[in-house]
Motif scaffolding. Sequence first.
Motif, PDB file in Angstrom:
ATOM      1  N   GLU A  11       0.840  -1.206   0.000  1.00 36.53           N
ATOM      2  CA  GLU A  11       0.000   0.000   0.000  1.00 36.53           C
ATOM      3  C   GLU A  11       0.873   1.253   0.000  1.00 36.53           C
ATOM      4  OE1 GLU A  11      -3.383   0.293  -0.236  1.00 36.53           O
ATOM      5  OE2 GLU A  11      -3.548  -1.870  -0.452  1.00 36.53           O
ATOM      6  N   THR A  16      -1.241   4.721  -1.672  1.00 35.94           N
ATOM      7  CA  THR A  16      -2.633   4.813  -1.226  1.00 35.94           C
ATOM      8  C   THR A  16      -2.730   5.522   0.129  1.00 35.94           C
ATOM      9  OG1 THR A  16      -2.659   2.743   0.018  1.00 35.94           O
ATOM     10  CG2 THR A  16      -3.101   2.605  -2.374  1.00 35.94           C
ATOM     11  N   LYS A  17      -3.957   5.897   0.469  1.00 35.74           N
ATOM     12  CA  LYS A  17      -4.176   6.513   1.787  1.00 35.74           C
ATOM     13  C   LYS A  17      -3.868   5.518   2.898  1.00 35.74           C
ATOM     14  CE  LYS A  17      -9.053   5.460   2.060  1.00 35.74           C
ATOM     15  NZ  LYS A  17     -10.189   5.686   2.886  1.00 35.74           N
ATOM     16  N   HIS A  18      -4.093   4.244   2.646  1.00 40.51           N
ATOM     17  CA  HIS A  18      -3.755   3.223   3.642  1.00 40.51           C
ATOM     18  C   HIS A  18      -2.246   3.147   3.828  1.00 40.51           C
ATOM     19  CE1 HIS A  18      -7.868   1.894   3.784  1.00 40.51           C
ATOM     20  NE2 HIS A  18      -7.877   1.676   2.486  1.00 40.51           N
ATOM     21  N   GLU A  20      -0.114   5.574   3.420  1.00 35.86           N
ATOM     22  CA  GLU A  20       0.403   6.800   4.046  1.00 35.86           C
ATOM     23  C   GLU A  20       0.600   6.651   5.544  1.00 35.86           C
ATOM     24  OE1 GLU A  20      -2.035  10.186   3.142  1.00 35.86           O
ATOM     25  OE2 GLU A  20      -1.892   9.812   0.979  1.00 35.86           O
ATOM     26  N   ARG A  21      -0.256   5.873   6.185  1.00 38.10           N
ATOM     27  CA  ARG A  21      -0.151   5.749   7.645  1.00 38.10           C
ATOM     28  C   ARG A  21       1.132   5.040   8.074  1.00 38.10           C
ATOM     29  NH1 ARG A  21      -5.342   2.278   7.540  1.00 38.10           N
ATOM     30  NH2 ARG A  21      -6.212   4.193   8.331  1.00 38.10           N
ATOM     31  N   SER A  23       4.155   5.569   6.428  1.00 41.06           N
ATOM     32  CA  SER A  23       5.321   6.283   5.907  1.00 41.06           C
ATOM     33  C   SER A  23       6.285   6.691   7.015  1.00 41.06           C
ATOM     34  CB  SER A  23       4.897   7.496   5.074  1.00 41.06           C
ATOM     35  OG  SER A  23       4.176   8.404   5.850  1.00 41.06           O
ATOM     36  N   LYS A 123      -8.377  -2.089   6.350  1.00 46.23           N
ATOM     37  CA  LYS A 123      -8.368  -1.396   5.058  1.00 46.23           C
ATOM     38  C   LYS A 123      -9.699  -0.717   4.765  1.00 46.23           C
ATOM     39  CE  LYS A 123      -6.200  -2.753   1.370  1.00 46.23           C
ATOM     40  NZ  LYS A 123      -5.666  -3.512   0.251  1.00 46.23           N
TER      41      LYS A 123
END
Length: 125
Positions: A11, A16-18, A20-21, A23, A123
């Motif tokens: 991801e 994806t926005k998922h 990003e958490r 990173s 998700k």
Amino acid sequence: MNIVDSSAWLEFFAGTKHGERFSRIIENTKSLMVPTVILYEVFKKILIEKNEETALKIVAHMKLGKIIDLDLDIALSAGAVSMHTKLPFADSVILATSQKYDATLWTLDSDFKGLPRVKYFAKSG
């Protein structure tokens, strides 16, 4: 120490926005551990969906963390983990690795939901 599961890596690389958490965890390479089984899973998935060049670039990024080989201790521990949790091979190896190194496991994989030292994110929603 932190281990990011294959689901979260994929991801992250997909943007994806998922992803990003994760990173902040992935970019903190001094605290990042990468079991070889996760390298295998991510490499194979990218190889299938994209191409070898992209897969190798992604692996190069993952190698910024500390690579953890599957050794005898982890293999035996994974067997016991699998027996108790019913997790499949790769997930058992990942969990056993996180336990050996007292690392937090970050994942989107519901198979890990509720297990100690696991940070699970659904998700959906």
